[in-house]
Design a protein around this motif. Structure first.
Motif, short mmCIF file in Angstrom:
data_model
loop_
_atom_site.label_atom_id
_atom_site.label_comp_id
_atom_site.label_asym_id
_atom_site.label_seq_id
_atom_site.Cartn_x
_atom_site.Cartn_y
_atom_site.Cartn_z
N GLU A 136 -74.63 -0.86 51.72
CA GLU A 136 -73.86 -2.11 51.78
C GLU A 136 -72.74 -2.03 52.81
OE1 GLU A 136 -70.61 -3.29 48.88
OE2 GLU A 136 -72.24 -4.56 48.19
N ALA A 137 -72.06 -0.90 52.87
CA ALA A 137 -70.89 -0.77 53.73
C ALA A 137 -71.22 -0.37 55.16
CB ALA A 137 -69.91 0.23 53.12
N TYR A 138 -72.27 0.43 55.34
CA TYR A 138 -72.51 1.03 56.66
C TYR A 138 -73.89 0.76 57.23
CZ TYR A 138 -68.41 3.64 55.10
OH TYR A 138 -67.17 3.98 54.63
N GLY A 139 -74.76 0.08 56.48
CA GLY A 139 -76.06 -0.28 57.00
C GLY A 139 -77.19 0.56 56.43
N ASP A 140 -78.42 0.07 56.64
CA ASP A 140 -79.60 0.69 56.04
C ASP A 140 -79.79 2.15 56.46
OD1 ASP A 140 -80.12 -1.72 54.85
OD2 ASP A 140 -81.70 -2.31 56.25
N GLU A 141 -79.35 2.50 57.66
CA GLU A 141 -79.59 3.85 58.16
C GLU A 141 -78.56 4.86 57.67
OE1 GLU A 141 -79.78 3.66 62.37
OE2 GLU A 141 -81.63 2.47 62.42
N ALA A 142 -77.48 4.38 57.07
CA ALA A 142 -76.35 5.27 56.73
C ALA A 142 -76.74 6.44 55.82
CB ALA A 142 -75.21 4.46 56.13
N PRO A 143 -77.43 6.20 54.69
CA PRO A 143 -77.73 7.35 53.83
C PRO A 143 -78.64 8.38 54.47
CG PRO A 143 -78.83 5.37 53.02
CD PRO A 143 -77.88 4.94 54.09
N TRP A 144 -79.54 7.91 55.36
CA TRP A 144 -80.43 8.85 56.05
C TRP A 144 -79.66 9.63 57.12
CZ3 TRP A 144 -84.34 9.08 53.02
CH2 TRP A 144 -84.76 7.94 52.32
N GLN A 145 -78.71 8.95 57.78
CA GLN A 145 -77.85 9.67 58.72
C GLN A 145 -77.02 10.73 58.00
OE1 GLN A 145 -75.70 6.34 60.35
NE2 GLN A 145 -77.25 5.92 61.94
#
Length: 390
Positions: free
Chosen positions: A335-344
Motif C-alpha cells: 500500500e505504501a511503497y508499491g507492488d514491488e516493495a516486498p519483493w525488493q
C-alpha cells in the motif's frame, strides 16, 4: 513454511545395529555390491519385476516390502536412479556385509538435478551363486513415502501428486487445486521458477511426523509444510487438510507453492517476511470478503503490537496472530511503497550479512516497529474484532 526433512528413519527393513567388523573384507566384495546395485537401478528403470525379485533376499517381510517399493518406484517418472557404495563404511557381518550407500533419484520434469540421500544396506551372498550379492535389509536416512508403504502416484500439468490408498480419491480435486495454484502464484511472484511441483498428500501422517526442525516443533499441528529436496522444494499436506477440499485448502496450497516458487531466496530473511509474503500471495485470488484472518491476529491488533515477531517466537503459541500480522505488514508495504516493495525487501535481505533494521531504514524509511503499528491499523480498519472475519 519451509523446513528440513528428517535425517533418519527406517524404510521397512529387518535391519539391526551393525556389529563390529569380524574379518578383513575381500577385495572383490565392493565390486560385487556395485554390480548388485547397478542391476537394481537398471531393472527399476526397465520396470522388470521378475528381475527385481531375483536381486532381493532376506526374510519374507523384507521381500514383501521391497516388492511394494518396486511397485511405487515404477509409478514415478524416474529420469535417473543410481547408487554409489562407500567402501570405507563396509563392515562384515558373518557371511553378509553392511555398507553405506548413496542413492541418487531424479524425477523427470520435476527435479533439475538428482536428489541424493544415504542409507545403510545389508547384502548376503546368493545361496546358489556365492559370487552374487542379494539385498537383505535397508535403513534409509530421510525415508520418502514410497519407501514406507504403498503409494498411488497421479500426475497433472506440472504437478506430481503422491497419494496413498486412503487419500487417492482426493487426487483429481487436489491436483486441479495445485494446477490453479501454480498459475496464480506464477502471476504474483516475480521470479523465474520451474512452475512444477511434487506434493505429498497422504492419509498416513507418518511422513509429516518424521520431518525435523518444523515450526512449533510438532508436525501434527501443521496444515502443510514445504521442505527441501536436492536443489528444489516439495510440500506435504496434513491428512486432515487432504480430506478438506474447498477455498481454505486452495489458499493453503497457494501459500506452500509460494515457498516453492521463492525457493532459497528466503532462507536467510526474517520469518515474518517469508511467511507474510506467502500469506499475501495466497489471498490474491480471493475476493476481499473471503480473505479470512485468525481471530488471534485481530485481538493482538486491538491490544496493540509493539513489534513484529522475531524468528525464535514466530511459531510459538501465538503463531496464529503472528501469521496475520506478518501478512498485513506485507500488505502495508504494498500500500505504501508499491507492488514491488516486498519483493525488493526480500532481495535486499537475502544478501549475506544484510541487517534487517538497516535495510528497512535506508530503503523504506521505516522499521519493524512501524510495520507492526501499520499492520495493526489495517487489520482493525478491515476486520470485526469480535468475529475475526471481513
Amino acid at each position: 513454511m519451509l523446513v528440513a526433512a528428517a535425517l533418519a528413519g527406517c524404510s521397512g527393513s529387518d535391519d539391526e545395529p551393525a556389529p563390529p567388523a569380524t574379518a578383513a573384507v575381500p577385495r572383490d566384495v565392493v565390486h560385487a555390491l556395485d554390480r548388485a546395485l547397478d542391476a537394481r537401478a537398471r531393472v527399476v528403470r526397465r520396470a522388470d519385476a521378475t528381475a527385481f525379485a531375483r536381486l532381493v533376499g532376506g526374510g519374507p517381510g523384507f521381500r514383501d516390502r521391497q516388492e511394494t517399493w518396486f511397485g511405487n518406484l515404477s509409478q514415478l517418472p524416474v529420469a535417473r536412479l543410481s547408487y554409489r557404495v562407500d567402501p570405507r563404511s563396509l563392515v562384515r557381518d558373518g557371511d553378509a556385509y553392511r555398507v553405506t550407500v548413496r542413492e541418487s533419484l531424479q524425477l523427470a520434469g520435476y527435479d533439475a538435478a538428482p536428489v541424493t540421500r544415504q542409507g545403510r544396506y545389508r547384502f548376503a551372498p546368493a545361496a546358489r551363486h556365492p559370487g552374487r550379492m542379494l539385498l537383505t535389509a535397508v535403513t534409509e536416512a530421510d525415508p520418502q513415502p514410497w519407501d514406507t508403504g504403498p503409494v498411488e502416484v497421479r500426475e497433472g500439468s506440472g504437478v506430481l501428486g503422491v497419494f496413498d490408498p486412503g487419500s487417492v480419491d482426493q487426487a483429481p480435486a487436489l491436483i486441479a487445486s495445485v494446477e490453479a495454484g501454480v498459475a496464480a502464484v506464477s502471476a504474483a511472484v516475480p521470479y523465474d521458477w520451474s512452475r512444477t511441483v511434487v506434493v505429498y498428500a497422504l492419509s498416513d501422517p507418518a511422513f509429516l511426523d518424521g520431518l525435523e526442525d518444523v515450526p512449533g516443533d510438532d508436525p501434527g499441528d501443521l496444515d502443510a509444510v514445504a521442505f527441501p529436496a536436492g536443489d528444489g522444494t516439495r510440500f506435504v499436506l496434513n491428512p486432515g487438510i487432504v480430506d478438506r477440499p474447498g477455498r481454505e485448502r486452495d489458499r493453503l496450497v497457494r501459500h506452500e507453492l509460494t515457498h516453492v516458487a521463492v525457493g532459497t531466496r528466503d532462507d536467510d530473511v526474517p520469518v515474518w517476511l517469508s511467511e507474510g509474503l506467502a500469506e499475501y500471495v495466497s489471498v490474491r485470488p480471493l475476493a476481499p470478503e473471503d480473505r479470512r484472518i485468525p481471530e488471534a491476529a485481530v485481538a493482538a491488533a486491538e491490544a496493540g503490537v509493539a513489534d513484529l515477531p522475531d524468528d525464535a517466537t514466530f511459531n510459538d503459541e501465538d503463531s496464529d496472530a503472528h501469521y496475520g500480522l506478518a501478512w498485513w505488514a506485507v500488505e502495508y508495504l504494498v500500500e505504501a511503497y508499491g507492488d514491488e516493495a516486498p519483493w525488493q525487501l526480500l532481495d535486499a535481505l537475502g544478501v549475506a550479512g544484510a541487517d534487517p533494521d538497516a535495510v528497512l531504514r535506508e530503503r523504506f524509511a521505516t522499521s519493524t516497529h512501524d510495520l507492526a503499528r501499520q499492520a495493526d491499523r489495517l487489520i482493525l480498519a478491515l476486520y470485526d474484532p469480535a468475529a475475526g472475519t471481513p
